[in-house]
Design a protein around this motif. Structure first.
Motif, PDB file in Angstrom:
ATOM      1  N   TYR A 149      43.084  37.192  34.902  1.00  0.00           N
ATOM      2  CA  TYR A 149      44.456  36.762  35.132  1.00  0.00           C
ATOM      3  C   TYR A 149      45.408  37.576  34.280  1.00  0.00           C
ATOM      4  N   ASP A 150      44.992  37.805  33.028  1.00  0.00           N
ATOM      5  CA  ASP A 150      45.831  38.559  32.106  1.00  0.00           C
ATOM      6  C   ASP A 150      46.189  39.925  32.683  1.00  0.00           C
ATOM      7  N   TYR A 165      43.263  34.530  25.599  1.00  0.00           N
ATOM      8  CA  TYR A 165      44.528  33.815  25.814  1.00  0.00           C
ATOM      9  C   TYR A 165      44.354  32.335  25.483  1.00  0.00           C
ATOM     10  N   MET A 166      43.272  31.750  26.002  1.00  0.00           N
ATOM     11  CA  MET A 166      43.070  30.316  25.792  1.00  0.00           C
ATOM     12  C   MET A 166      42.804  30.003  24.323  1.00  0.00           C
ATOM     13  N   GLY A 210      52.316  27.763  33.932  1.00  0.00           N
ATOM     14  CA  GLY A 210      50.874  27.983  33.761  1.00  0.00           C
ATOM     15  C   GLY A 210      50.461  28.547  32.425  1.00  0.00           C
ATOM     16  N   VAL A 211      51.055  28.041  31.351  1.00  0.00           N
ATOM     17  CA  VAL A 211      50.739  28.585  30.028  1.00  0.00           C
ATOM     18  C   VAL A 211      49.912  27.650  29.151  1.00  0.00           C
ATOM     19  N   ALA A 212      49.746  26.400  29.555  1.00  0.00           N
ATOM     20  CA  ALA A 212      49.108  25.411  28.672  1.00  0.00           C
ATOM     21  C   ALA A 212      47.645  25.743  28.400  1.00  0.00           C
ATOM     22  N   THR A 213      47.163  25.294  27.267  1.00  0.00           N
ATOM     23  CA  THR A 213      45.746  25.389  26.920  1.00  0.00           C
ATOM     24  C   THR A 213      45.242  23.982  26.552  1.00  0.00           C
ATOM     25  N   ILE A 228      48.745  39.530  35.599  1.00  0.00           N
ATOM     26  CA  ILE A 228      50.086  39.223  35.105  1.00  0.00           C
ATOM     27  C   ILE A 228      50.710  40.467  34.512  1.00  0.00           C
ATOM     28  N   GLY A 235      45.893  30.252  22.285  1.00  0.00           N
ATOM     29  CA  GLY A 235      46.764  29.102  22.566  1.00  0.00           C
ATOM     30  C   GLY A 235      46.283  27.832  21.879  1.00  0.00           C
ATOM     31  N   MET A 236      45.002  27.793  21.576  1.00  0.00           N
ATOM     32  CA  MET A 236      44.433  26.618  20.907  1.00  0.00           C
ATOM     33  C   MET A 236      44.371  26.810  19.392  1.00  0.00           C
ATOM     34  N   ASP A 242      41.213  36.622  29.246  1.00  0.00           N
ATOM     35  CA  ASP A 242      41.590  35.238  29.572  1.00  0.00           C
ATOM     36  C   ASP A 242      41.024  34.262  28.533  1.00  0.00           C
ATOM     37  N   THR A 254      48.059  30.145  36.563  1.00  0.00           N
ATOM     38  CA  THR A 254      48.583  31.501  36.345  1.00  0.00           C
ATOM     39  C   THR A 254      47.725  32.319  35.383  1.00  0.00           C
ATOM     40  N   ARG A 255      47.194  31.658  34.365  1.00  0.00           N
ATOM     41  CA  ARG A 255      46.365  32.356  33.377  1.00  0.00           C
ATOM     42  C   ARG A 255      44.898  31.883  33.409  1.00  0.00           C
TER      43      ARG A 255
END
Lengths: 302, 302
Positions: free
Chosen positions: A292-293, A258-259, B182-185, A296, A262-263, A255, B212-213
């Motif tokens: 969460y990953d 993922y963050m 629920g994908v935003a960072t 999903i 995304g950043m 997780d 979600t994540r």
């Protein structure tokens, strides 16, 4: 606009902090295979075990064998927790790259955790750190209950400062600040770090968050804002079932990744390979992971 | 140091966004009792239902009866989702305080969601908004798929800007920006808001995150940094099982409240009463909720 860091160093603690806190017992082969997978994910740091007496943590009784038999991949620092001289001797025998010592910022928690006062703990750590440095090991110091103690409640920043000061005086290369019971919120994180970072540079400090109340990634966000670039996490969120099934303990590496991805914050870690390593240990322990990953993915992959 | 807001307005969407997305059917009495409990938690905003055709959301087929029979507590705005003129008529009949219209920033998602192009949706919304304002209702506009679309992937900020512009031209009082999948960072949230807030003041914008994540509270943190003070959430995280059992959808009101309380950000909402209302609906639906707070409490309370 915030100046987010360009890169982050993820410090994987699953094989130690994860396995020591779950019910399932993992075989020596299972641990070795799993750590070998982790070594090929791009992670540059893996805390592989703890050299504590098996009486305290039976799950890690095979620590020496695991440490000796895992593949050593170039560029990966293999670390282990060491409570005392006996542990350090094993770490040296196993050719561990970095040793971690630990202490609590809370007197009561330290007493309950290792049956010693904080003042009585310092001399022990000092000797371990000194000998580890003499053996050309780098040393990390864990400070637990930084944001609150289950027995004492809120912990003053001055106690945290004092503990860090003592550890750095001993010569540790970095400290990892632990939100042991997962209670911190972003403002508190920002406040503690804004004071600490007046005295120490960001490369000296790592953050170790637990997701008990769902705030771990929020606290990472606040830490990133202050310039922190080192975070401990456990693949799949392994190691966290402090309250009830489905409740999460350690911040999950997948997780966090993922963050950060995304950043556009570089980690050099492969999301797919971390995912595979998470599914591997999920199969081994036979229980769903907390991240969460992984939830999903279970559905997405059928 | 960040200038965190002093207070936040939590907009409870559980009775609508929660109930429409779970398997369990809740009786009319159950809904009414639950909403009445929510009305006494200190919440100043509750989205109680959706006046869509029962064909689309059978779980909310009793919307008119629920809206008419709930207790109306002073200081609480009772809102409902309204897709068209027929829905608005029911909302007016039920004496709803605020109506919410909705549209997607993504062409494909809008098409799949309401079977119309974005351009064909505007005139319908315009009429509803106009008539609602004439009937002295305040109006909220939901924009979905703000950060990404399940069909189109990333959504450009210009599309979000255009949608907001259109809604404000119609006269909506605020827009709620939804991270539908629920994908935003946090960095993306900061980027979108830093542009939007050049044109609109913070009181015009609410954020609607899904967990979600696991990033919802991190995204709240980034939003708070930009000065945002309105957040949608669903008690217990109700309404979120988009992928697998245990995976979370809506940001949980109880977890949001935990974080805001910890940051000394005033909400006027009672944590204990929210907790009781969460346990109530958990008993009614007969399934564990998604929030961390509810998991910790189950264990703590035995």
């Amino acid at each position: 606009m915030v100046h987010w860091p360009k890169s982050v160093n993820i410090k994987e603690v699953g094989p130690r902090d994860g396995l020591q806190n779950i019910q399932a017992l993992v075989s020596t082969e299972g641990k070795i295979n799993w750590i070998n997978k982790l070594s090929h994910t791009g992670l540059s740091y893996i805390e592989i075990t703890s050299f504590v007496h098996p009486k305290w943590i039976p799950a890690l009784a095979d620590s020496l064998e695991v440490a000796k038999r895992i593949e050593r991949v170039d560029g990966v620092t293999y670390a282990a927790l060491v409570p005392n001289q006996q542990g350090l001797e094993k770490a040296i025998e196993a050719n561990i790259d970095e040793v971690s010592v630990f202490i609590s910022a809370s007197e009561t928690h330290n007493q309950k955790n290792i049956n010693k006062s904080i003042d009585d703990t310092y001399p022990i750590l000092k000797e371990v750190v000194s000998d580890a440095l003499s053996s050309n090991k780098s040393v990390r110091g864990y400070v637990s209950t930084v944001f609150a103690c289950p027995y004492e409640g809120e912990i003053s920043i001055s106690k945290v400062m004092k503990t860090c000061e003592k550890l750095f005086e001993m010569g540790v290369n970095e400290v990892s600040l632990g939100d042991t019971i997962g209670v911190a919120t972003p403002k508190q994180v920002e406040e503690v770090l804004s004071i600490l970072l007046k005295y120490y540079s960001t490369d000296k400090i790592a953050m170790h968050f637990h997701n008990t109340r769902g705030t771990a990634l929020a606290n990472v966000t606040a830490s990133l804002m202050t310039g922190i670039t080192k975070f401990d996490s456990s693949i799949g969120g392994l190691g966290g079932c402090p309250y009830a099934p489905g409740a999460s303990g350690n911040l999950a590496t997948d997780d966090l990744l993922y963050m950060l991805d995304g950043m556009n914050i570089e980690t050099n870690v492969s999301k797919n390979k971390i995912h595979d390593a998470a599914l591997y240990i999920q199969d081994v322990i036979g229980e769903p992971l907390f991240s969460y990953d992984s939830k999903i993915s279970r559905k997405t992959l059928g």
